[in-house]
Design an enzyme around this catalytic site. Sequence first.
Site, PDB file in Angstrom:
ATOM      1  CE  LYS B  83      -3.947   1.894   2.617  1.00 58.23           C
ATOM      2  NZ  LYS B  83      -4.881   1.642   3.743  1.00 58.23           N
ATOM      3  CB  SER B 161      -8.082   3.458   2.801  1.00 59.44           C
ATOM      4  OG  SER B 161      -7.219   2.889   3.773  1.00 59.44           O
ATOM      5  CB  SER B 185      -8.397   0.582   5.687  1.00 58.23           C
ATOM      6  OG  SER B 185      -9.056   1.815   5.652  1.00 58.23           O
TER       7      SER B 185
END
Lengths: 73, 467
Positions: B83, B161, B185
Amino acid sequence: MPESNGSERHAAMARGLMDAVRARYGDRLSAEEEERVADELRRMVEAAEALRRVPLTNADEPDVLFRPYRGEG
Amino acid sequence: MAADDTLSFATVRDLARMLRSGETTPTALVEHFAERLDSVGRRYNAVVTIMLDRARREAAQAEAELKAGYDRGPLHGIPYGAKDLLATVGAPTTWGAAPLRDQVFNTDATVIRRLRDAGAVLLAKLSMVELAGGLGYNQPNASLTGPGITPWNPEAWSGGSSSGSGSAVAAGAIPFAIGSETWGSIVTPSNFCGITGLRPTYGRVSRAGAMALSWTLDKLGPMCRTADDCGLVLDAIAGPDPDDPTTLPEPYRYAPEHDRTEGFRLGVLRDGLDDAQPEVRANFEQSLAVLSEFATLEEVTLPDFPYAEVARIILNAESAAAFEDLIESGAVAGLTAPEDRWGAYARTVIPAVDYLRALRVRRHIGVALDRLLARYDGVVCLTNAVVAAPLDMPLDAYFGKVRRLPVGAAGNVAGLPAISLPNGFGERGLPTAMQIVGRVGGENAILAVARAYQARTDWHTRRPEVG
């Protein structure tokens, strides 16, 4: 306290906080954005009120750890 | 050499075996998945940067080591994506935010270092909701790379996210990825992309070098095809770190060979079930039937606390402080989602006493939940009550009151581990999921339950039609 009084109180508190936001950042916000920020403040005031309904005593510490620092040597 | 489509959707465990049997090589894997990321991954807005030079160097080293008989373990030679909130040398670290598209760091995050030490090969920085969604976004299009798209339906959101981590794994564009969770997330994009995602116990994995959204809520964790892969990755990244004082002092070891395969005791939490979409509800009931083949099930309810309010006040106050520079400078005006441009301003005036009250209530929540969870190997519940939102719809309008289930706030406020497992499909052909929430430090228990479930089902092996 009747609910309507509670709502009025929340709204008044949110308006007070909105004045602080306006003083700091008012020049960056459009009228519509100010309205959204005000809505968000009202939700935060309501959230804080929900927390106040959980009974706490003087002995209830925040759940955050502070470790005093000592460097090497 | 192994066929290309065999590689794309292979598990970490399978790839490790193929590397050792000579069916493939670390370099071949890097070239294969770089191509997949560039073609398939970008189709779903999953990719920020493909780090081909660095990956080729790391793969060459892994190849030489394996040939020489130096085996670093099951991740050795396997590419992965991170990420884009993890600092990495050799590529920008954008935090998903347009104003930070050129941000660079000259060190690797601890997680990246640990994966390198385990022989894994960093191949890509994966897309994410800007600033990990911490400023209140209300639309799928909330990232400098565009809206995350689930490979199961080109008109549906990937969840956030950790959007790219979810969609890249689901699309067979990378074998595993690292995501982060502050409040949903990891488990939500795992759900919406039909993969398996593990949110570890708070403090299990060092956040040194990761963007801070909320210091007392942020966690990093693996997003993979299977529960077993999540365990393998967690084993590599977990453990104490002097650079992150919140890490737990105990080491972590994933040892599935020592775990039970049946005889579990599970709590069943029906949170959100009444408001769930019919297919989500039906798939959950079906999952319970499978779980009952190897576990005793007992209905439970969450202790009565204002979980969402505690989570919101902690997250809002800490994010306002963490992003003070962006807020004060006015750089938030350059963010993609309109709500993110003004959402932070309200947070700057949260009274300190309200924040502290949330932290005081949090302690009671931790004690009460531990009392509940101590009786079980895990508590099973919905991951989300609905499937992924359409790309063109405001999130609140689609999710309504079930956007955040109480168990999500409870689990994150108390720092509990949870694993999200695909358990079927719902409307528009989109994946549904359940999660198993564990006691603090209870990753191996919930992983064992998850493995037993996946041994009896094939939802985690289903592939979207991505080509």
